[in-house]
Design a protein around this motif. Structure first.
Motif, PDB file in Angstrom:
ATOM      1  N   THR A   1       4.249   5.855  -5.401  1.00  0.00           N
ATOM      2  CA  THR A   1       4.485   5.999  -6.849  1.00  0.00           C
ATOM      3  C   THR A   1       3.357   6.752  -7.558  1.00  0.00           C
ATOM      4  O   THR A   1       3.406   6.945  -8.767  1.00  0.00           O
ATOM      5  CB  THR A   1       4.630   4.612  -7.515  1.00  0.00           C
ATOM      6  N   ALA A   2       2.333   7.137  -6.806  1.00  0.00           N
ATOM      7  CA  ALA A   2       1.188   7.829  -7.415  1.00  0.00           C
ATOM      8  C   ALA A   2       1.591   9.223  -7.882  1.00  0.00           C
ATOM      9  O   ALA A   2       2.584   9.786  -7.397  1.00  0.00           O
ATOM     10  CB  ALA A   2       0.053   7.925  -6.401  1.00  0.00           C
ATOM     11  N   PRO A   3       0.830   9.780  -8.828  1.00  0.00           N
ATOM     12  CA  PRO A   3       1.150  11.133  -9.292  1.00  0.00           C
ATOM     13  C   PRO A   3       1.167  12.126  -8.139  1.00  0.00           C
ATOM     14  O   PRO A   3       0.355  12.032  -7.215  1.00  0.00           O
ATOM     15  CB  PRO A   3      -0.007  11.459 -10.257  1.00  0.00           C
ATOM     16  N   ARG A   4       2.092  13.045  -8.204  1.00  0.00           N
ATOM     17  CA  ARG A   4       2.217  14.068  -7.156  1.00  0.00           C
ATOM     18  C   ARG A   4       1.298  15.239  -7.469  1.00  0.00           C
ATOM     19  O   ARG A   4       1.122  15.590  -8.636  1.00  0.00           O
ATOM     20  CB  ARG A   4       3.660  14.574  -7.098  1.00  0.00           C
ATOM     21  N   PRO A   5       0.725  15.837  -6.429  1.00  0.00           N
ATOM     22  CA  PRO A   5      -0.081  17.035  -6.689  1.00  0.00           C
ATOM     23  C   PRO A   5       0.793  18.159  -7.206  1.00  0.00           C
ATOM     24  O   PRO A   5       1.939  18.300  -6.761  1.00  0.00           O
ATOM     25  CB  PRO A   5      -0.681  17.368  -5.333  1.00  0.00           C
TER      26      PRO A   5
ATOM     27  N   LEU B   1       0.839  -1.200   0.000  1.00  0.00           N
ATOM     28  CA  LEU B   1       0.000   0.000   0.000  1.00  0.00           C
ATOM     29  C   LEU B   1       0.877   1.254   0.000  1.00  0.00           C
ATOM     30  O   LEU B   1       0.664   2.193  -0.783  1.00  0.00           O
ATOM     31  CB  LEU B   1      -0.928  -0.011   1.216  1.00  0.00           C
TER      32      LEU B   1
ATOM     33  N   HIS C   1       3.974   1.549  -0.959  1.00  0.00           N
ATOM     34  CA  HIS C   1       4.738   1.699  -2.199  1.00  0.00           C
ATOM     35  C   HIS C   1       3.847   2.234  -3.318  1.00  0.00           C
ATOM     36  O   HIS C   1       4.262   3.104  -4.079  1.00  0.00           O
ATOM     37  CB  HIS C   1       5.355   0.363  -2.605  1.00  0.00           C
ATOM     38  N   VAL C   2       2.636   1.691  -3.392  1.00  0.00           N
ATOM     39  CA  VAL C   2       1.714   2.142  -4.453  1.00  0.00           C
ATOM     40  C   VAL C   2       1.403   3.629  -4.280  1.00  0.00           C
ATOM     41  O   VAL C   2       1.400   4.391  -5.260  1.00  0.00           O
ATOM     42  CB  VAL C   2       0.430   1.285  -4.431  1.00  0.00           C
ATOM     43  N   LEU C   3       1.166   4.029  -3.049  1.00  0.00           N
ATOM     44  CA  LEU C   3       0.869   5.456  -2.814  1.00  0.00           C
ATOM     45  C   LEU C   3       2.096   6.318  -3.115  1.00  0.00           C
ATOM     46  O   LEU C   3       1.963   7.434  -3.627  1.00  0.00           O
ATOM     47  CB  LEU C   3       0.407   5.666  -1.374  1.00  0.00           C
TER      48      LEU C   3
ATOM     49  N   GLU D   1      -6.761  26.802 -11.955  1.00  0.00           N
ATOM     50  CA  GLU D   1      -7.399  26.385 -13.193  1.00  0.00           C
ATOM     51  C   GLU D   1      -8.442  27.410 -13.623  1.00  0.00           C
ATOM     52  O   GLU D   1      -8.502  27.804 -14.791  1.00  0.00           O
ATOM     53  CB  GLU D   1      -8.046  25.034 -13.008  1.00  0.00           C
TER      54      GLU D   1
END
Lengths: 196, 169
Positions: free
Chosen positions: B80-84, B74, B76-78, B144
């Motif tokens: 590697t997630a895209p960074r804000p 968990l 590791h997956v988090l 945005e």
């Protein structure tokens, strides 16, 4: 006539909105998506590979692909979860090929370590016995049962993930369940005692 | 495959096939046959017996959930997630995009001069800097919407994203 599954509609795909936010790095969306899919991905990979460490490596690779795919995913092709299941299975198959595991209907003989008739089974033991029996099914039968029973995909979704017809899926399910009944017959009586 | 369905009804053969494949829970039955299957079992003690037998295996399968993810996975997956995107990075990205679009428009308007695009870039930089300098203190913090506001200010509509300016450079 129920033949090849029709393409899945992504109109109500619950992951699309999350993917947009994931691409922006929204931590809440990422966490929601991971909570929704990580356990299922590991569970499916574990059922296919019968090895937790390998399953976790596959899940890690699946999520790397998800993060890469998120900004460019085009709704309308398929449900995103269906794509994820396919990627998971393909990565599992790759590993199995590398290990030269045969993808046919051959499977190892059961070791005779089932509990005796008078031996009570606790729930954890029962779960272990059932998982052991599932692990002894041919790979496509255990995939079909995992997708339809454990992950509760519809027959059309499961057939699409496995890239087979619904009829072929039904055949795999029926053969798998018949084999499981045989393998689990010794535990059936114990299950009836649980919860009473 | 044999055609064991009757018009508008369900045969015992087909019902058995459904139970053998999908188990006792109607939620797992093919959606197109669910209603007919439930009606069938309600009126057939023999069919009800098949369902009861299948439920035993269903219960055993339910007792064996699939393995879950470890805490390490968990994490590791988090990781590697895209960074804000930070606000400054997002604003800088917005500025780059807008500057290039303005330069493209200027080059489109005066394509005959070789310096149109460099001059356009310079002018666009000044315009963007001027706008962000003035608006930064009191506009929305949503970068945005700020970007869209800027498009709307200069071009009337954010749909400029759809313009094809590829041939005019």
């Amino acid at each position: 006539m129920r033949a090849t599954p029709s393409p899945e509609s992504s109109g109500d795909d619950p992951d699309i909105a999350l993917l947009v936010e994931i691409a922006r790095g929204d931590s809440f969306a990422i966490r929601t998506f991971v909570d929704r899919h990580l356990g299922r991905t590991v569970g499916l990979a574990n059922r296919v590979l019968r090895n937790q460490a390998d399953a976790e490596e596959v899940a890690q690779e699946v999520f790397l692909r998800v993060w890469k795919q998120a900004p460019t995913w085009e709704p309308g092709r398929a449900q995103f979860a269906t794509w994820m299941h396919r990627v998971t299975l393909n990565l599992c198959y790759d590993r199995m090929r590398k290990k030269r595991e045969v993808l046919g209907d051959d499977f190892p003989e059961l070791e005779d370590d089932a509990a005796g008739p008078g031996e009570a089974l606790h729930e954890k033991e029962l779960a272990a016995r059932v998982n052991e029996a599932i692990a002894r099914l041919p790979v496509r039968q255990r995939i079909a049962i995992t997708l339809c029973h454990t992950q509760e995909l519809s027959n059309i979704e499961a057939a699409a993930v496995m890239e087979i017809s619904v009829e072929a899926l039904e055949s795999l399910l029926a053969r798998g369940r018949r084999k499981l009944k045989d393998l689990l017959r010794p535990q059936a009586g114990e299950l009836l005692g649980i919860g009473q | 495959m044999t055609n064991d369905m009757t018009s508008g009804g369900m045969t015992m053969d087909r019902f058995q096939a459904i139970i053998e494949a999908y188990g006792a829970n109607p939620e797992r039955w093919p959606s197109a046959e669910r209603d007919r299957g439930e009606a069938f079992v309600a009126n057939s003690p023999e069919a009800a017996q098949y369902v009861a037998q299948a439920r035993l295996l269903d219960d055993m399968l339910d007792a064996a959930p699939t393995a879950d993810a470890s805490a390490a996975l968990l994490g590791h997956v988090l990781d590697t997630a895209p960074r804000p995107q930070t606000r400054s990075a997002q604003v800088a990205s917005d500025q780059r995009t807008i500057r290039n679009r303005i330069a493209d428009v200027l080059a489109f308007l005066w394509p005959q001069t070789g310096i149109a695009r460099p001059a356009g870039l310079l002018l666009a930089s000044l315009m963007v800097g001027f706008f962000f300098g003035f608006s930064g203190a009191n506009v929305s913090t949503d970068a945005e919407s700020q970007n869209e506001d800027l498009f709307a200010y200069y071009f009337g509509s954010p749909e400029i994203d759809d313009w094809d300016l590829g041939d005019v450079q």
